[in-house]
Design a protein around this motif. Structure first.
Motif, PDB file in Angstrom:
ATOM      1  N   ASP A 178       0.850  -1.192   0.000  1.00 14.74           N
ATOM      2  CA  ASP A 178       0.000   0.000   0.000  1.00 14.74           C
ATOM      3  C   ASP A 178       0.888   1.245   0.000  1.00 14.74           C
ATOM      4  O   ASP A 178       1.720   1.425   0.895  1.00 14.74           O
ATOM      5  CB  ASP A 178      -0.886  -0.039   1.250  1.00 14.74           C
ATOM      6  N   GLY A 185       0.897   3.007   3.200  1.00 14.45           N
ATOM      7  CA  GLY A 185       1.163   2.224   4.404  1.00 14.45           C
ATOM      8  C   GLY A 185       2.531   2.469   4.990  1.00 14.45           C
ATOM      9  O   GLY A 185       3.294   3.318   4.530  1.00 14.45           O
ATOM     10  N   ARG A 186       2.862   1.674   6.006  1.00 14.62           N
ATOM     11  CA  ARG A 186       4.111   1.882   6.744  1.00 14.62           C
ATOM     12  C   ARG A 186       5.333   1.349   6.005  1.00 14.62           C
ATOM     13  O   ARG A 186       6.463   1.758   6.283  1.00 14.62           O
ATOM     14  CB  ARG A 186       4.026   1.200   8.113  1.00 14.62           C
ATOM     15  N   GLN A 216      -8.014  -6.520  -1.475  1.00 15.57           N
ATOM     16  CA  GLN A 216      -7.956  -7.075  -0.123  1.00 15.57           C
ATOM     17  C   GLN A 216      -6.732  -6.568   0.635  1.00 15.57           C
ATOM     18  O   GLN A 216      -6.807  -6.254   1.826  1.00 15.57           O
ATOM     19  CB  GLN A 216      -7.949  -8.602  -0.195  1.00 15.57           C
ATOM     20  N   MET A 217      -5.606  -6.477  -0.066  1.00 12.91           N
ATOM     21  CA  MET A 217      -4.401  -5.940   0.567  1.00 12.91           C
ATOM     22  C   MET A 217      -4.601  -4.492   0.961  1.00 12.91           C
ATOM     23  O   MET A 217      -4.265  -4.070   2.077  1.00 12.91           O
ATOM     24  CB  MET A 217      -3.204  -6.099  -0.375  1.00 12.91           C
ATOM     25  N   LEU A 218      -5.177  -3.705   0.063  1.00  9.69           N
ATOM     26  CA  LEU A 218      -5.406  -2.288   0.361  1.00  9.69           C
ATOM     27  C   LEU A 218      -6.418  -2.104   1.490  1.00  9.69           C
ATOM     28  O   LEU A 218      -6.401  -1.082   2.181  1.00  9.69           O
ATOM     29  CB  LEU A 218      -5.873  -1.560  -0.900  1.00  9.69           C
ATOM     30  N   ALA A 219      -7.278  -3.110   1.696  1.00  8.79           N
ATOM     31  CA  ALA A 219      -8.249  -3.057   2.791  1.00  8.79           C
ATOM     32  C   ALA A 219      -7.651  -3.515   4.117  1.00  8.79           C
ATOM     33  O   ALA A 219      -8.330  -3.472   5.149  1.00  8.79           O
ATOM     34  CB  ALA A 219      -9.465  -3.907   2.449  1.00  8.79           C
ATOM     35  N   GLY A 220      -6.393  -3.972   4.094  1.00  8.05           N
ATOM     36  CA  GLY A 220      -5.714  -4.320   5.324  1.00  8.05           C
ATOM     37  C   GLY A 220      -5.575  -5.795   5.611  1.00  8.05           C
ATOM     38  O   GLY A 220      -5.036  -6.175   6.656  1.00  8.05           O
ATOM     39  N   GLN A 221      -6.016  -6.677   4.691  1.00  5.12           N
ATOM     40  CA  GLN A 221      -5.908  -8.112   4.960  1.00  5.12           C
ATOM     41  C   GLN A 221      -4.455  -8.567   4.974  1.00  5.12           C
ATOM     42  O   GLN A 221      -4.075  -9.448   5.741  1.00  5.12           O
ATOM     43  CB  GLN A 221      -6.708  -8.902   3.932  1.00  5.12           C
ATOM     44  N   TRP A 222      -3.646  -7.966   4.088  1.00  7.35           N
ATOM     45  CA  TRP A 222      -2.209  -8.233   4.050  1.00  7.35           C
ATOM     46  C   TRP A 222      -1.472  -6.907   3.904  1.00  7.35           C
ATOM     47  O   TRP A 222      -2.066  -5.880   3.602  1.00  7.35           O
ATOM     48  CB  TRP A 222      -1.843  -9.133   2.866  1.00  7.35           C
ATOM     49  N   ASP A 223      -0.151  -6.989   4.109  1.00 12.21           N
ATOM     50  CA  ASP A 223       0.683  -5.789   3.937  1.00 12.21           C
ATOM     51  C   ASP A 223       1.325  -5.724   2.566  1.00 12.21           C
ATOM     52  O   ASP A 223       1.809  -4.661   2.159  1.00 12.21           O
ATOM     53  CB  ASP A 223       1.786  -5.764   5.004  1.00 12.21           C
TER      54      ASP A 223
END
Length: 331
Positions: free
Chosen positions: A106, A109-110, A163-170
């Motif tokens: 993302d 993201g961090r 799904q990744m952008l929704a936080g399921q994975w980094d």
């Protein structure tokens, strides 16, 4: 519905069974354009293309005896030789000058650099070449591979990206341009939403896809191998000259093709994986020093004792002369 295989047969040529890396898609366009323009037929070849499951698995698939040639991961070929396999194919033409592999994260993201990966939750397809090379990526970047949690999933990237952008994975393992194209298909703007921890930045020694033949086919039909290289080289040059014609060649095999996404995929592949040294030197050859570095990293990461020499994995004797090699547009 996508066909499993597509033949260039026009009668009387030497049959060549060719395994691709995946379904018929944009970054394979040069093979199909070469077929449509009769370049294989001119070389006396009847090439049948079969869809594969991944760039890495294509190399293993070639050891079954079902195929004479293929488009596979050069790094996986080095790994199999280091493992001690003597049934491996031999690469005869490099297609990618730079590795296509990435961990897409993302953009907001961090995770900004490889040093931010410890503690991350990543997802990969089971035979994704980027995931298979993750220990080597860690070796090159100083990351402990055990510090990352990895889930294997067969879901398409069109599902993984949202799904990744929704936080399921980094992050997601894959190819830079494949992830980007399938993000487009999912309605996501990859330029805004995704950031890449790309191998070409963090582990630049690695190569990507290469054309390979079985050693038995090379020994029995050396002129056919040279003909394959000539035909594919012509297809590459024509692809650079007319991107839209190349995409139409793919669409004739895969009518359900998302032309916009696959055009972006093809253009991105030509620019990223093929647009470095090829812009001035032409596609096809490799640097022995890089193959030696790849072998060292693989042996160190996976604990293999045998470090294969460049000659064990690549035979450049079938390449067209440097002056005739397909070139990418200068950056």
């Amino acid at each position: 519905m996508q066909a499993h295989a597509e033949s260039t047969a026009r009668g009387g040529g030497l049959p060549v069974r060719f395994i691709l890396n995946t379904f018929f898609s944009g970054p394979q366009a040069w093979f199909f354009l070469a077929a449509d323009k009769g370049y294989f037929a001119e070389e006396g070849l009847e090439v049948t293309f079969a869809q594969g499951n991944s760039l890495a698995r294509a190399v293993t698939t070639m050891t079954t005896g079902d195929y004479d040639a293929g488009y596979g991961d050069l790094n996986e070929l080095v790994r199999m030789q280091a493992e001690g396999r003597r049934d491996t194919p031999i690469a005869v033409m490099a297609i990618h000058n730079r590795p296509p592999y990435t961990i897409a994260v993302d953009a907001g993201g961090r995770i900004k650099t490889a040093a931010d990966l410890p503690g991350a939750r990543l997802v990969s397809h089971p035979q994704d070449a980027a995931w298979l090379l993750f220990p080597e990526f860690c070796r090159a970047t100083g990351i402990d591979p055990e510090s990352v949690d990895i889930t294997l999933s067969s879901a398409p990237h069109t599902e993984m990206v949202p799904q990744m952008l929704a936080g399921q994975w980094d992050g997601i393992f894959g190819f830079v341009n494949t992830v980007a194209a399938q993000a487009i298909e999912a309605g996501v703007d990859p330029a805004v939403s995704l950031h890449h921890l790309a191998w070409h930045t963090h582990a630049p020694a690695f190569y990507g896809g290469a054309m390979m033949v079985t050693r038995a086919f090379r020994d029995a039909h050396p002129q056919a191998v040279a003909g394959l290289c000539r035909a594919v080289n012509r297809g590459l040059a024509d692809t650079v000259a007319d991107i839209d014609a190349a995409i139409e060649a793919v669409a004739r095999r895969n009518p359900a093709l998302d032309r916009k996404a696959n055009r972006a995929r093809l253009v991105g592949t030509l620019a990223l994986e093929m647009g470095d040294a090829a812009a001035t030197q032409g596609l096809g050859d490799v640097e022995d020093a890089r193959l030696e570095t790849i072998a060292r990293l693989i042996c160190e990461a996976k604990g293999y004792a045998h470090r294969p020499s460049p000659a064990e994995v690549f035979d450049r004797s079938f390449l067209v002369p440097p002056s005739e090699r397909a070139r990418m547009p200068a950056a």
